[in-house]
Design a protein around this motif. Structure first.
Motif, PDB file in Angstrom:
ATOM      1  N   TRP A   1      32.200  26.125 -33.486  1.00  0.00           N
ATOM      2  CA  TRP A   1      33.018  27.087 -32.749  1.00  0.00           C
ATOM      3  C   TRP A   1      32.469  27.307 -31.343  1.00  0.00           C
TER       4      TRP A   1
ATOM      5  N   SER B   1      32.833  32.315 -39.910  1.00  0.00           N
ATOM      6  CA  SER B   1      32.546  31.341 -38.846  1.00  0.00           C
ATOM      7  C   SER B   1      31.368  30.454 -39.227  1.00  0.00           C
TER       8      SER B   1
ATOM      9  N   PHE C   1      36.569  31.964 -34.262  1.00  0.00           N
ATOM     10  CA  PHE C   1      36.986  31.775 -35.653  1.00  0.00           C
ATOM     11  C   PHE C   1      38.123  32.711 -36.029  1.00  0.00           C
TER      12      PHE C   1
END
Length: 610
Positions: free
Chosen positions: A273, A264, A324
């Protein structure tokens, strides 16, 4: 992000733990050289490159039990990391000496208790013992040259990043590759060597990369021609785009594999994100992956691409990680890539000077006895299977897959759709946007019964399904008024049934792109909040300004209010169930996200079935 994927599947029988070795490549696939059968690498990383130069955890559990646990978890290979200096400078150091020199008396006592046979072995011979034990359980090994100087990896300034760095002498690196490749020349379970982990730092240079990568490939192949040679790119194994204009010319009879990493936080994208619409972020990042490395599995000369690291904090508390993971599992399933999750270890002997720290990305707990997260492990079920077969001559079918939960859609004996584990799943056919979704081997189709109702199976194949977002993470059909009914499943409802709902899961879907742009400009941090969290954020902001708040339950079904026929007027109206959400602490009643909500935003993953 609650997503349904249509995943391409070339349906296969179950995969055995052992394969005909050595391995080779055929187009974009890794195959068993003697038979040509595809071998999908589904691996776990096991660190052995830190200062003690020993695979982690051998102070906590007997080696045989760890190896067995790897196999039982469904992994068929281990990416075992090692440091160059272990074989070039410290080859005669024993395990006991290494731990004493580092002051790791507690860990040493644990090895005495759990693996006493390793104490007087050199660190190099101890690595061999680990590999042999894994081989007894049918687990293949990829040897990854993680660093030169044994230490935790990685940063731009750690001296291990690129050829010519403080600890990264190219000549010594080549010497180390040769020693290791030659050592395991007659160990069939060692199937590949990864040349170097995560090139990085200010010295990165494409010309130098080509020079030494080609020398490294020649060195490995001359020492051990059985091995696959795994090549990493620049910028922390994220970028291989330069191969578009200058591909490597060395292949060594189909032994070349490329690798990438993804987390991520890769490319500094963690805030995306958290603060951007999830569908948009997922679309942009998967396109970035395809541009920088995914192109390698396509075109006239495709080559296997191995995702040798990905993972999340398995405590489940990192929202960016969770967002993610749903996106990336979808990509792995759709492309059916070979992969290795970070990591096996639940703890380290020493990391950054701290003795015995926990690894929250680890599959195992800190005592190495249990899964850290059975939920995360369950999410790997689908990608642990071979979904595509390069030799299949059957038709293309699809799996309905929900990567955020790791669930697949299965039709039960009553012809009802259920979200269940991915050890088994139903197969579907779909002709593209605006066509029905058919159940394989049946006249039945996935049918919408209307807003808020469970989907059914029917021989009246009138429901036309299409993707309604650019990321293809939302599968919907249109009702008689032309309004999208999205295919949804909410795990918080304690039901495995899918429904269709007349809720637009982003402002873009209701034609409010100008509003999306305005919110992104003025309040970007709100875009990825659930409606509940957005509500809380608004209340919190008002409270900061000493403004009291009265919460008014205006209506049940979100819409303009009010009229005698809007269905929200009185107890028992069509949208006014007096029993619904009577638990004031149950947020699941309101889990409608500005971007994704409870929707199984749909992607299909296709599969050829013989």
């Amino acid at each position: 992000m609650q997503v349904i994927l249509l995943v391409t599947l070339f349906f296969l029988s179950s995969v055995a733990l052992t394969h005909s070795l050595p391995l080779s490549t055929n187009s974009r696939w890794i195959v068993a050289k003697p038979t040509g059968e595809r071998v999908k690498l589904r691996c776990v990383n096991w660190a052995g490159h830190l200062e003690p130069m020993l695979a982690e955890g051998l102070d906590r559990r007997p080696l045989g039990k760890i190896a067995r646990h790897v196999s039982v978890m469904g992994f068929n290979c281990v990416r075992l990391t090692w440091a160059t200096y272990m074989v070039t400078r410290h080859a005669k150091v024993t395990v006991a000496q290494s731990f004493r020199d580092l002051g790791l008396e507690d860990a040493l006592a644990g090895i005495v208790e759990n693996n006493p046979d390793l104490l007087n072995l050199t660190v190099v011979d101890a690595q061999n013992s680990v590999i042999e034990e894994l081989g007894l359980y049918g687990v293949m090994v990829i040897l990854d040259n993680q660093v030169s100087q044994p230490m935790w990896c990685c940063s731009d300034q750690d001296g291990n990043g690129f050829f010519g760095d403080k600890f990264f002498d190219p000549t010594e690196w080549l010497q180390g590759l040769a020693l290791v490749a030659n050592r395991y020349k007659y160990t069939p379970s060692v199937v590949a060597m990864s040349m170097r982990n995560e090139f990085r730092g200010p010295l990165q240079n494409e010309s130098v990369w080509y020079e030494y990568i080609e020398k490294g490939m020649i060195t490995i192949h001359e020492a051990n021609s059985n091995l696959l040679i795994i090549v990493s790119g620049l910028n922390y194994d994220l970028n291989l785009i330069f191969l578009k204009t200058r591909p490597l010319q060395l292949n060594f009879e189909n032994k070349l594999v490329y690798e990438i990493h993804r987390y991520s936080f890769s490319e500094g994208q963690k805030d995306l994100w958290l603060n951007q619409p999830i569908n948009k972020v997922c679309e942009n990042i998967t396109q970035e992956i395809k541009s920088k490395s995914g192109f390698l599995i396509e075109g006239n000369n495709p080559t296997p691409l191995f995702v040798s690291e990905f993972g999340i904090n398995q405590l489940g508390l990192d929202r960016a990680d969770n967002m993610f993971l749903g996106c990336f599992l979808g990509y792995l399933a759709e492309m059916d890539l070979d992969w290795s999750v970070w990591a096996l270890q639940g703890s380290y002997y020493i990391r950054d000077g701290l003795h015995g720290p926990e690894e929250t990305y680890g599959m195992l707990t800190s005592n190495w006895t249990n899964l850290r997260s059975s939920e995360f492990h369950g999410k790997l079920q689908l990608i642990q299977q071979k979904l595509q077969d390069p030799y299949s001559k059957g038709l293309t079918y699809y799996i309905l897959y929900h990567p955020l939960s790791g669930r697949c859609i299965q039709v039960d004996n009553n012809n009802e759709t259920q979200a269940s584990d991915c050890l088994s799943f139903s197969l579907w056919s779909h002709g593209g946007n605006g066509t029905p979704i058919h159940l394989k081997g049946s006249p039945l189709c996935l049918t919408s019964a209307g807003d808020g109702f469970p989907v059914t199976l029917s021989t009246h194949c009138m429901t036309k399904w299409e993707f309604v977002s650019n990321s293809t993470f939302q599968l919907a059909n249109k009702d008689e008024k032309g309004i999208n009914l999205c295919l949804e499943w909410n795990p918080a409802d304690y039901s495995s049934k899918l429904v269709t709902k007349k809720f637009s899961h982003s402002l873009d879907d209701v034609g409010l792109k100008h509003a999306t742009a305005g919110i992104e400009k003025n309040n970007a941090q709100l875009l990825n909040l659930t409606v509940v969290d957005l509500h809380k954020a608004m209340v919190s902001e008002l409270e900061k300004n000493n403004i009291m708040v009265v919460l008014d339950n205006h209506i049940r079904q979100p819409q303009w209010c009010c009229s005698n026929t809007d269905g929200n007027g009185f107890f028992g109206d069509v949208n006014f169930d007096p029993k619904e959400c009577d638990d004031r602490n149950n947020d699941s009643c309101y889990m409608l996200s500005v971007n994704s909500g409870t929707s199984w935003h749909a992607r299909l993953t296709a599969s050829l079935v013989s």
